[in-house]
Write an enzyme that holds these catalytic residues in place. Structure first.
Site, PDB file in Angstrom:
ATOM      1  N   ASN A  29      20.841  40.620  56.127  1.00 34.93           N
ATOM      2  CA  ASN A  29      20.723  39.750  55.110  1.00 34.93           C
ATOM      3  C   ASN A  29      19.542  40.281  53.945  1.00 34.93           C
ATOM      4  O   ASN A  29      19.655  40.236  52.969  1.00 34.93           O
ATOM      5  CB  ASN A  29      20.180  38.342  55.618  1.00 34.93           C
ATOM      6  N   THR A  86      32.464  33.027   5.199  1.00 34.79           N
ATOM      7  CA  THR A  86      32.220  31.641   5.918  1.00 34.79           C
ATOM      8  C   THR A  86      33.598  30.821   6.148  1.00 34.79           C
ATOM      9  O   THR A  86      34.576  30.816   5.147  1.00 34.79           O
ATOM     10  CB  THR A  86      31.331  30.602   5.478  1.00 34.79           C
ATOM     11  N   HIS A  87      33.805  30.428   7.390  1.00 35.22           N
ATOM     12  CA  HIS A  87      35.277  29.845   7.630  1.00 35.22           C
ATOM     13  C   HIS A  87      36.392  30.631   7.334  1.00 35.22           C
ATOM     14  O   HIS A  87      37.314  30.475   7.125  1.00 35.22           O
ATOM     15  CB  HIS A  87      35.446  28.565   6.863  1.00 35.22           C
ATOM     16  N   SER A 131      53.757  50.967  19.515  1.00 37.85           N
ATOM     17  CA  SER A 131      54.699  50.088  20.005  1.00 37.85           C
ATOM     18  C   SER A 131      55.843  51.152  20.825  1.00 37.85           C
ATOM     19  O   SER A 131      55.880  51.873  20.322  1.00 37.85           O
ATOM     20  CB  SER A 131      55.211  49.299  18.981  1.00 37.85           C
ATOM     21  N   LYS A 164      54.400  51.098  14.331  1.00 38.77           N
ATOM     22  CA  LYS A 164      53.152  50.275  14.684  1.00 38.77           C
ATOM     23  C   LYS A 164      52.008  51.135  15.114  1.00 38.77           C
ATOM     24  O   LYS A 164      52.124  52.061  15.479  1.00 38.77           O
ATOM     25  CB  LYS A 164      53.441  49.383  15.843  1.00 38.77           C
ATOM     26  N   ASN A 224      48.565  49.834  16.835  1.00 42.92           N
ATOM     27  CA  ASN A 224      47.672  48.493  17.309  1.00 42.92           C
ATOM     28  C   ASN A 224      46.491  48.547  17.846  1.00 42.92           C
ATOM     29  O   ASN A 224      45.885  49.711  18.237  1.00 42.92           O
ATOM     30  CB  ASN A 224      48.734  47.908  18.366  1.00 42.92           C
ATOM     31  N   GLU A 237      41.655  44.096  21.160  1.00 45.48           N
ATOM     32  CA  GLU A 237      41.984  43.010  21.713  1.00 45.48           C
ATOM     33  C   GLU A 237      41.763  42.901  23.228  1.00 45.48           C
ATOM     34  O   GLU A 237      41.254  41.918  23.540  1.00 45.48           O
ATOM     35  CB  GLU A 237      43.858  42.938  21.649  1.00 45.48           C
ATOM     36  N   TYR A 287      20.262  32.769  54.034  1.00 47.77           N
ATOM     37  CA  TYR A 287      21.477  33.278  53.717  1.00 47.77           C
ATOM     38  C   TYR A 287      22.762  32.393  54.377  1.00 47.77           C
ATOM     39  O   TYR A 287      22.774  31.796  55.456  1.00 47.77           O
ATOM     40  CB  TYR A 287      21.531  34.745  54.380  1.00 47.77           C
ATOM     41  N   GLN A 302      28.507  36.659  50.338  1.00 46.61           N
ATOM     42  CA  GLN A 302      29.279  38.069  50.154  1.00 46.61           C
ATOM     43  C   GLN A 302      30.126  37.957  48.730  1.00 46.61           C
ATOM     44  O   GLN A 302      30.713  39.055  48.322  1.00 46.61           O
ATOM     45  CB  GLN A 302      30.354  38.203  51.507  1.00 46.61           C
ATOM     46  N   LYS A 329      29.468  40.264  45.134  1.00 50.47           N
ATOM     47  CA  LYS A 329      29.317  41.638  44.720  1.00 50.47           C
ATOM     48  C   LYS A 329      30.593  41.929  43.917  1.00 50.47           C
ATOM     49  O   LYS A 329      30.514  42.672  42.841  1.00 50.47           O
ATOM     50  CB  LYS A 329      29.328  42.444  45.767  1.00 50.47           C
TER      51      LYS A 329
HETATM   52  N1  ARG Z   1      28.527  41.693  53.966  1.00 48.92           N
HETATM   53  C1  ARG Z   1      27.756  40.640  53.904  1.00 48.92           C
HETATM   54  C2  ARG Z   1      27.343  40.463  52.556  1.00 48.92           C
HETATM   55  O1  ARG Z   1      27.824  41.141  51.605  1.00 48.92           O
HETATM   56  C3  ARG Z   1      26.284  41.450  54.492  1.00 48.92           C
HETATM   57  C4  ARG Z   1      25.149  40.341  55.203  1.00 48.92           C
HETATM   58  C5  ARG Z   1      25.877  39.762  56.386  1.00 48.92           C
HETATM   59  N2  ARG Z   1      25.087  39.070  57.159  1.00 48.92           N
HETATM   60  C6  ARG Z   1      25.234  38.231  58.113  1.00 48.92           C
HETATM   61  N3  ARG Z   1      24.553  37.651  58.609  1.00 48.92           N
HETATM   62  N4  ARG Z   1      26.806  37.927  58.476  1.00 48.92           N
HETATM   63  O2  ARG Z   1      26.674  39.310  52.196  1.00 48.92           O
END
Ligand code: ARG
Length: 398
Positions: free
Chosen positions: A95, A140-141, A254, A260, A262, A267, A294, A299, A302
């Protein structure tokens, strides 16, 4: 074997194992860095001896790919450390470990964003310096409003990016404090020295993901800006506007229509703004209502940050190429800016200087526009010195 096999006898069902596995290989160098910091604390407390610390250093330096079968990067590192790995987890939990690594990751992602922002802004400013005095209509607009210069317009883009820079710096500062020592949630009885910039509260240290939200917010606002810039690039490079031509190294053709060219780069940058906003709202929703400290929900923090980092540097890099190669059509810009009616506001202000109340001046000029008798005034100085403003901005981005 799991990290908790002493407690739970049975092997995890394969479906469960697959489901729990983290998509976190990108954290490896940061978890290596965090593990090294922790090993140094264990060494200072006499839990690792000199030889063990050296072995940890050496093994960690050699890690470059995560085994896809590992539950997460943390268990992978512990397993790779072998015998000394059996000591490394004293006084820490995954954690605090994941929070440490993720903070280091976010700080690095902010540094990347800063470098990419600076490169893009410098390119914009080079173009602004070349066309500081090139007249163009301001809108503007999306209706022609008053004359500006191309340099002045491009400076507006770099102003947005300057504020983005501050937001990424803020996120980096939020990521700086260290959760090391928080353990699972309540610290440890081992006499480990606190890390630099230790967080004050161990529950907060493992539960807090504000730094990730700050990063995703900075990215969402950046993409909102890029989408506005991109939309202008799309408009300016149409036959209808004809203000600029796309460079061939940043335009697409294109598959069917041979003529074309593009603006896909612009975009896609505009489209990715939606995704960037979604990542922020997604993580906010994940964190909302989570009890301290925690929870495995975290998880999910990430992947959106990893993806945002790729998009931030990717979009800024591609847009930089596009803007550096744009060919502006100065005649067309000047022609679009030359409509005398764009000076109607200046005409009203000329009357104000003679003492006419502005509302009366507005009505008088409007009447002459309606009657077709409008006479533009002598051009006055409305904009600040654009060349000097570009130079000042270049100084700030240097
Ligand atoms: N892979 C977990 C995460 O990204 C790591 C921590 C896991 N901790 C636990 N007590 N299971 O958060």
């Amino acid at each position: 074997m799991t990290l908790w096999s002493g407690r739970v006898g049975a092997e995890l069902a394969p479906e469960v194992w697959e489901f729990l596995k983290a998509d976190d290989a990108e954290l490896l160098p940061y978890d290596v860095q965090g593990t090294l910091l922790h090993a140094e604390r264990l060494h200072a407390a006499g839990i690792l001896d000199d030889a063990e610390l050296a072995e940890v250093r050496e093994t960690l330096a050699g890690l470059d790919t995560v085994d896809p079968a590992a539950e997460d990067v943390h268990s992978f590192i512990e397993a790779e450390l072998g015998e000394v790995g059996r000591k490394i987890h004293a006084g820490r939990s995954r954690n605090d470990q994941v929070a440490v690594a993720f903070r280091l990751y976010v700080a690095d992602a902010c540094a990347d964003a800063d470098a990419a922002l600076a490169a893009f802004a410098r390119t914009i400013l080079e173009r602004a310096a070349e066309d500081a005095e090139t007249p163009m209509p301001g809108y503007t607009h999306l209706q022609r409003a008053q004359p500006v210069t191309l340099g002045h317009h491009l400076l507006a883009w770099s102003e947005m990016l300057e504020r983005d820079r501050v937001r990424f710096a803020f996120a980096a500062a939020q990521a700086a404090p260290s959760p090391l020592g928080a353990g699972a949630l309540a610290g440890s009885t081992l006499p480990l020295p606190p890390p630099q910039q230790a967080m004050r509260n161990s529950l907060d240290a493992v539960a807090d993901r504000d730094f990730a939200l700050d990063y995703l917010y900075a990215a969402a606002v950046l993409f909102t800006h890029l989408s506005r810039i991109a939309e202008e690039l799309v408009l300016w490079t149409t036959a209808e506007f004809g203000f600029a031509r796309l460079p061939e190294d940043a335009a697409t053709g294109s598959s069917m229509m041979p003529q074309k060219l593009n603006p896909d780069v612009a975009e896609l940058a505009r489209g990715k703004a939606g995704t960037a906003i979604g990542r922020l709202t997604g993580l906010l929703a994940t964190i909302k209502g989570l009890p301290l400290a925690y929870d495995r929900d975290l998880q999910e923090d990430k992947p959106p940050v990893f993806a945002a980092r790729r998009d931030v540097t990717g979009a800024l890099g591609a847009l930089r190429v596009l803007v550096s190669g744009l060919e502006f059509d100065r005649d067309r810009l000047a022609h679009a800016a030359s409509d005398p009616l764009l000076l109607a506001t200046d005409a009203a202000e000329a009357l104000v200087r003679e003492g006419v109340p502005f509302r009366d001046a507005h009505e008088q000029v409007a009447a002459s526009v309606r009657a077709g008798t409008f006479e533009p005034p002598e051009p006055g100085q409305r904009l600040p010195d654009v060349g000097a403003a570009v130079a000042a901005a270049q100084e700030r981005w240097s």
